[in-house]
Design an enzyme around this catalytic site. Structure first.
Site: not given
Lengths: 493, 493
Positions: A264-265, A268, A294
């Site tokens: 997830h990170e 980003h 997001e």
């Protein structure tokens, strides 16, 4: 030229932002525990310097003049975006900003304690004050920007997004999900009747989990020469585009939560690492907004990282690093786990949007004045029962006291999460139309083509377009709930 | 009150310094390799902001006014020290500072390459330009400060120290050492005839060396809640007093070089961690200068860390962490190793001062104009032969091209190293007069009493006194070479 004055000021503001970003990431990762007070003081002084320099009246004059200068299209876009930021920063009187900052800092501090004690009666009057100030902010911003009050709040997080466009899409999604969640749970139950869940437990040394995480980060495109992976209590993506600091936290008894968090990170981080360098010190060069950011993290975590094809490639890597063999069905049983729950941050991709839509609906009523804080627990409970079949009436800490957003005056932020999930699915769909063998590529661990598409259509565009413009230019159509719906049906139906 | 204006500006400058210190330490420890360019740009902008704010003309007015205000003794000292800094920062015309900065940056960059190629002929003209500008700086500073040119350079690193006082002490030390080095080598040889050296080799996991280093740091007084130990290519002590970042580097084939380096940096760190908090944002609250700082690092590394009594306590710790048993004689054979060498940074505490005195003498001639750069290799070689019996005439890279100091315009810095060593010995002597069982305390790993003395007499005094005043107030006498001489005779004679 006034453009050059802006360019020079941009360099200065960028240096202060660089310091604040690195000091912030450092605070959560490498700072000695006793260093917190001096760090907070230094960051507060530097933030104050950044703010004062950002709202200086001469910037308005420079923007006026630059708009008359003979500029390239890029330069015009740069001035336009700076103007948008400047208006956003200067549209409220400083004394109001101070009053609101004080109220929300106080509310957030009290919230930490009151939530732990499930003390709604103590919390309600403090939140009431925050809501009243937020109504005032929404009205004031709306007047300057020519927007409805709630749209004027959304605009802070997600430039260009409006209730008018979000509400029908969310409504469609809600109708679908209220019906779909029970179906997905049924599918899951039948699957588990045939093949019981293999428990996700063991003893996984942190150093090995870290190596696995780094290997996956690098594979999906993270540039390890311009970023790093550390440990922090709350995972985040911080730092600066040339040195992106992402963090995770490890449990030694299972490896999936850290790994999915790292992916997830990484999503980003890919956005930050691939922003256009030449505009790094201008607002134009920054990532578009919360929902688009997001969409990038969810793209890597959900579209790629929970894709069966991805696990075809990833499982040998897991075995290589952790010495443990999983079949695809065994791991997907965990990766695709669906569960009704009270807590948004623990929700899976099927139930998560209902948590967000509930907040989106309630926020509008709170800001619009048709709902008061005292009536929140009932309003929340009523929707929770309708959307997820769960009651929070006896536990406000798992209801309207659940998130930090409202105590900290971040109304208008929640929609970003689900807009991001929908835009990720819409991007996936657009890429799949261009690259028909996308799943095959994933199953071989090839992420170049998918990243090339995202670099061209999303990352390189930075803040050149509003969110709705950007998604439409990238995918060929406005935000469309169908893609996310079909994604869920395919994966969980 | 003007005092309050200074206090407010101090808070702002302190925030910028905080950022620069942490960004600097981070760059050498945690930064991604590709982050260097943007980091350099950000730090250069922030340094420029710090400089411009530090030399603002109104500060002169505030200092004038504050000197007339009704202030406490502490506040008077704070204004006095700020005045000293302000004069130092503003006594040169900005265009001269720029010219000199450019020349020394160019020289330092060329030096890295030319030194590696042992290219004196290429280096000499570039250094010549730096020397000429340094002569001009010395003359200009001297005129404003009422000092001789070379004293005006020393004053930048070591406030209050003067050639008049340093030269006789260095002369005394030189005469002693030229005679003593051969004696110490003879003693060493005889010792090794009786008991051959046990080779310092093995396989020491870095994580275990790190744990040992942390245990020793904590034992000698490092507050691990307000600082940390990392790895960097060049060891340093950086960060801020509330979060002191020290670094070391490890070799897996021996443990002593990293350990002694860690103790050295711990000495610097103790000074920073124990500076008076209430003046942290004023020049008054900073450490006194280079020589006093070096006295603190050498105190821990040499007076404590190479003391036989210390190793009585330390060896069981080594065994506990590294699983290897050494006798006191075996380890001291390494800890007290003496060797004539060409390279200053590799020198032991017996030969090191001769490297410094050589540079101190040559620097004075270079700045005074009685020696030119073209004659440097001969002047260096002639002294090296006299002081250490070694020739560098065929290898300028090990002679006058050895250090970064001259290419980077840091003339007047070298004396600090040996002044520090002498002041450390003088402090040790003063403490021993107050605490007769000092060695016994060390052999039990008790460092409280020695740290209490240093906190009271050195650390808490920060920049309240000039270096000569501080050492005299702390030890009851001016700088005296006898203590260092006796220290060497006792340990190596």
């Amino acid at each position: 030229m006034s453009f050059d004055k802006l360019d020079k000021l941009g360099t200065k503001l960028h240096a202060l932002s660089h310091a604040l970003s690195i000091l912030g990431a450092d605070e959560a990762t490498h700072m000695a525990p006793g260093g917190g007070e001096a760090r907070a003081e230094a960051m507060s002084v530097l933030s104050g310097m950044h703010h004062r320099e950002s709202v200086a009246p001469e910037i308005g004059d420079w923007l006026d003049a630059a708009e008359q200068e003979d500029l390239s299209d890029d330069q015009k876009a740069a001035v336009r975006e700076w103007r948008r930021r400047y208006v956003g920063l200067t549209c409220l009187p400083p004394e109001f900003v101070e009053r609101q900052t004080r109220a929300s800092m106080r509310c957030e501090q009290l919230w930490r304690d009151l939530r732990a004690r499930n003390d709604w009666a103590g919390f309600a009057p403090v939140l009431q004050e925050v809501v009243e100030l937020e109504r005032e902010r929404a009205a004031r911003r709306g007047e300057v920007l020519g927007l409805s009050p709630y749209d004027a709040l959304i605009e802070m997080y997600d430039p260009g997004s409006r209730v008018e466009q979000i509400a029908p899409v969310f409504d469609e999604l809600k109708t679908f999900l209220v019906d779909f969640v029970p179906r997905a749970l049924e599918v899951q139950e039948k699957r588990r009747e045939k093949a019981p869940t293999r428990p996700l437990s063991g003893n996984y040394p942190i150093e090995k989990q870290r190596e696995l995480g780094l290997a996956m980060m690098a594979a999906v495109g993270f540039d390890l020469t311009r970023g790093s992976l550390s440990v922090s209590h709350h995972p985040f993506c911080g730092g600066v585009p040339t040195d992106v600091r992402i963090t995770t936290r490890y449990r030694s008894d299972e490896f999936l939560s850290s790994l999915m968090g790292t992916l997830h990170e990484t999503g980003h981080a890919l956005y930050e690492q691939n922003l256009p360098k030449e505009w790094a010190h201008w607002p134009l060069g920054e990532a578009r907004g919360m929902s688009m950011h997001e969409s990038q993290s969810l793209f890597v975590e959900k579209q790629i990282g929970r894709n069966p094809a991805f696990w075809h490639w990833a499982l040998p890597l897991v075995e290589q690093h952790l010495g443990e063999s999983w079949s695809q069905d065994e791991i997907l049983d965990h990766v695709h786990h669906v569960e009704r729950g009270l807590i948004r941050v623990d929700a899976d991709e099927v139930t998560y949007p209902l948590h967000v839509i509930l907040r989106f609906e309630i926020e509008q009523e709170l800001i619009g004045g048709t709902l008061e804080v005292t009536d929140l627990p009932e309003a929340w409970d009523e929707r929770m029962k309708r959307y997820l079949g769960l009651s929070t009436i006896d536990s406000p800490k798992d209801g309207p006291m659940q998130d930090v957003h409202w105590p900290s005056s971040a109304f208008g932020y929640f929609p970003s999460y689900t807009l991001g999930a929908m835009m990720a699915a819409q991007q996936w769909n657009a890429i799949k139309r261009e690259i028909p063998d996308l799943d095959d590529q994933l199953s071989r661990g090839e992420f170049e083509a998918v990243n090339d598409w995202r670099r061209k259509h999303i990352w390189s565009q930075a803040s050149r377009w509003s969110t709705p413009e950007l998604i439409e230019r990238a995918t060929g159509e406005p935000l469309n709930a169908r893609h996310f719906r079909e994604h869920l049906e395919e994966r969980y139906g």
